[in-house]
Design a protein around this motif. Structure first.
Motif, PDB file in Angstrom:
ATOM      1  N   MET A  60       0.966  -1.195  -0.031  1.00  0.00           N
ATOM      2  CA  MET A  60       0.077  -0.230   0.012  1.00  0.00           C
ATOM      3  C   MET A  60       0.978   1.124  -0.003  1.00  0.00           C
ATOM      4  N   GLU A  61       2.029   1.309   0.609  1.00  0.00           N
ATOM      5  CA  GLU A  61       2.873   2.429   0.749  1.00  0.00           C
ATOM      6  C   GLU A  61       3.399   2.655  -0.793  1.00  0.00           C
ATOM      7  N   GLU A  62       3.798   1.658  -1.638  1.00  0.00           N
ATOM      8  CA  GLU A  62       4.263   1.877  -2.937  1.00  0.00           C
ATOM      9  C   GLU A  62       2.973   2.286  -3.579  1.00  0.00           C
ATOM     10  N   PHE A  63       1.745   1.621  -3.535  1.00  0.00           N
ATOM     11  CA  PHE A  63       0.752   2.217  -4.269  1.00  0.00           C
ATOM     12  C   PHE A  63       0.305   3.716  -4.200  1.00  0.00           C
ATOM     13  N   GLU A  64       0.305   3.952  -2.915  1.00  0.00           N
ATOM     14  CA  GLU A  64       0.163   5.306  -2.581  1.00  0.00           C
ATOM     15  C   GLU A  64       0.917   6.298  -2.847  1.00  0.00           C
ATOM     16  N   GLN A  65       2.294   5.961  -2.778  1.00  0.00           N
ATOM     17  CA  GLN A  65       3.307   6.888  -3.548  1.00  0.00           C
ATOM     18  C   GLN A  65       3.077   7.314  -4.778  1.00  0.00           C
ATOM     19  N   TYR A  66       2.931   5.904  -5.653  1.00  0.00           N
ATOM     20  CA  TYR A  66       2.672   6.076  -7.050  1.00  0.00           C
ATOM     21  C   TYR A  66       1.533   7.024  -7.395  1.00  0.00           C
ATOM     22  N   VAL A  67       0.298   6.897  -6.787  1.00  0.00           N
ATOM     23  CA  VAL A  67      -0.653   7.560  -6.849  1.00  0.00           C
ATOM     24  C   VAL A  67      -0.691   8.929  -6.818  1.00  0.00           C
ATOM     25  N   LEU A  68      -0.240   9.371  -5.517  1.00  0.00           N
ATOM     26  CA  LEU A  68      -0.126  10.771  -5.210  1.00  0.00           C
ATOM     27  C   LEU A  68       0.934  11.551  -6.200  1.00  0.00           C
ATOM     28  N   ARG A  87      -5.115  17.400  -0.767  1.00  0.00           N
ATOM     29  CA  ARG A  87      -4.293  18.076   0.222  1.00  0.00           C
ATOM     30  C   ARG A  87      -3.744  17.272   1.293  1.00  0.00           C
ATOM     31  N   LEU A  88      -4.822  16.297   1.616  1.00  0.00           N
ATOM     32  CA  LEU A  88      -4.532  15.597   2.823  1.00  0.00           C
ATOM     33  C   LEU A  88      -4.605  14.066   2.303  1.00  0.00           C
ATOM     34  N   TRP A  89      -3.797  13.263   2.784  1.00  0.00           N
ATOM     35  CA  TRP A  89      -4.094  11.639   2.530  1.00  0.00           C
ATOM     36  C   TRP A  89      -3.562  11.000   3.832  1.00  0.00           C
ATOM     37  N   LEU A  90      -4.447  10.384   4.632  1.00  0.00           N
ATOM     38  CA  LEU A  90      -4.226   9.703   5.901  1.00  0.00           C
ATOM     39  C   LEU A  90      -4.529   8.329   5.709  1.00  0.00           C
ATOM     40  N   ARG A  91      -3.723   7.329   6.094  1.00  0.00           N
ATOM     41  CA  ARG A  91      -4.381   6.038   5.895  1.00  0.00           C
ATOM     42  C   ARG A  91      -3.993   5.152   7.261  1.00  0.00           C
ATOM     43  N   ILE A  97      -9.726  16.639  -0.596  1.00  0.00           N
ATOM     44  CA  ILE A  97      -9.472  17.050  -1.957  1.00  0.00           C
ATOM     45  C   ILE A  97     -10.567  17.804  -2.315  1.00  0.00           C
ATOM     46  N   ASP A  98     -10.165  18.459  -3.635  1.00  0.00           N
ATOM     47  CA  ASP A  98     -11.211  19.447  -4.027  1.00  0.00           C
ATOM     48  C   ASP A  98     -12.283  18.905  -4.557  1.00  0.00           C
ATOM     49  N   GLN A  99     -13.476  19.457  -4.437  1.00  0.00           N
ATOM     50  CA  GLN A  99     -14.678  18.727  -4.840  1.00  0.00           C
ATOM     51  C   GLN A  99     -14.883  18.385  -6.204  1.00  0.00           C
TER      52      GLN A  99
END
Length: 323
Positions: free
Chosen positions: A1-9, A18-22, A31-33
């Motif tokens: 999941m760490e690799e996944f979210e780093q790639y996505v962001l 603006r904020l991603w907490l897991r 995130i902007d609407q």
């Protein structure tokens, strides 16, 4: 999941959150609407094995784990305890046959949650009042709340006041009165004690896994008894294999007669049989050394005549000679 979210962001073509907490598989995202649906569609296309669902805030409120996050008019965030609509305020009953420390732990845990999750001081006492009322409905007396707030297990100290480190920890079944006395005895020798409830509804009513058939069980200490009623000689052994595979080995001879199983030798000379259905499972132990110890203890207790370590007189004799 760490690799996944780093790639996505890093690679999202739009404006990233603006904020991603897991926490494990739950995420809290700001995130902007106008980017929300685009971002949601994008993350579900990155990996076919990872699929997300989403829940948007309603009335500026959103539940995340056991927190209820509130967006205030000044765009700051405040948190309080979240309970699902199906929550019933049913906790461990005080009259349950469980150690007092477990019941006091319920009070401490719920109070600790109020102190750590709720951001507004004025709401902390309101939550604690709710918890107290719910627990009183579960039979908790007033003295239990006072005891939970003032006492905890204190470490053993010597005459100079220095803390004595525990030499070991043991877990024992809980029996009212008896277990507390055993704990005090262990404590005098620097041994910490934990209680394990030995009887509960879950153990009686819920079976998470299907029961393994007897012949497929492994890592066992087992016993065999001759099926001839006039003989009844027995054998105790241990095996890492399935009990079926080990029993089949007992039924076969070895290329070296000196290495034949005592069970096979008895059957060969006496004509008696052993039945797989009559196998007794004494203990289950995956560790080799501990399994051998349990086998030795069982040998001493059962005194099996067929074990090579035990001296025995066989029930068979050579035809034509005195028995």
């Amino acid at each position: 999941m760490e690799e996944f979210e780093q790639y996505v962001l890093k690679n999202f073509p739009g404006k990233p959150p603006r904020l991603w907490l897991r926490y494990v598989d739950d995420t809290f995202v700001v995130i902007d609407q106008n980017e929300q649906d685009y971002f949601f569609k994008y993350i579900n296309q990155v990996d076919s094995n990872i699929k997300f669902t989403q829940e948007s805030s309603k009335d500026n409120r959103l539940a995340f784990l056991d927190c209820l996050v509130q967006v205030n008019p000044d765009n700051t965030l405040s948190t309080t305890v979240y309970r699902k609509p199906t929550h019933t305020d049913q906790y461990l009953q005080f009259g349950s046959h469980l150690p007092l420390v477990h019941k006091l732990g319920v009070i401490r845990t719920l109070y600790h949650r109020a102190d750590t999750i709720i951001s507004e001081e004025s709401d902390v006492q309101k939550e604690k009042d709710h918890v107290r009322s719910a627990l009183q409905q579960c039979g908790y007396p007033d003295w239990a709340f006072e005891k939970a707030a003032t006492t905890k297990d204190t470490p053993q100290q010597n005459n100079t006041g220095d803390v004595i480190a525990s030499k070991a920890r043991v877990t024992i079944p809980y029996s009212t009165g008896l277990s507390e006395r055993i704990k005090n005895t262990f404590k005098a020798f620097g041994i910490a004690t934990s209680y394990k409830p030995s009887n509960n509804l879950r153990s009686k009513l819920v079976h998470v896994k299907d029961k393994i058939p007897k012949d497929k069980q492994s890592n066992l200490v087992y016993g065999l008894t001759c099926s001839e009623t006039s003989c009844a000689q027995s054998y105790v052994g241990e095996t890492k294999q399935s009990i079926k595979a080990r029993f089949n080995q007992h039924r076969r001879g070895s290329s070296n007669e000196n290495q034949d199983s005592a069970v096979f030798t008895h059957s060969k000379l006496s004509g008696h049989q052993f039945n797989a259905d009559d196998i007794i499972i004494f203990d289950k132990e995956e560790r080799w050394f501990e399994r051998g110890v349990k086998e030795s203890i069982r040998e001493r207790a059962e005194q099996p005549a067929l074990n090579k370590k035990g001296a025995s007189v066989s029930c068979y004799h050579t035809p034509g000679t005195p028995p």
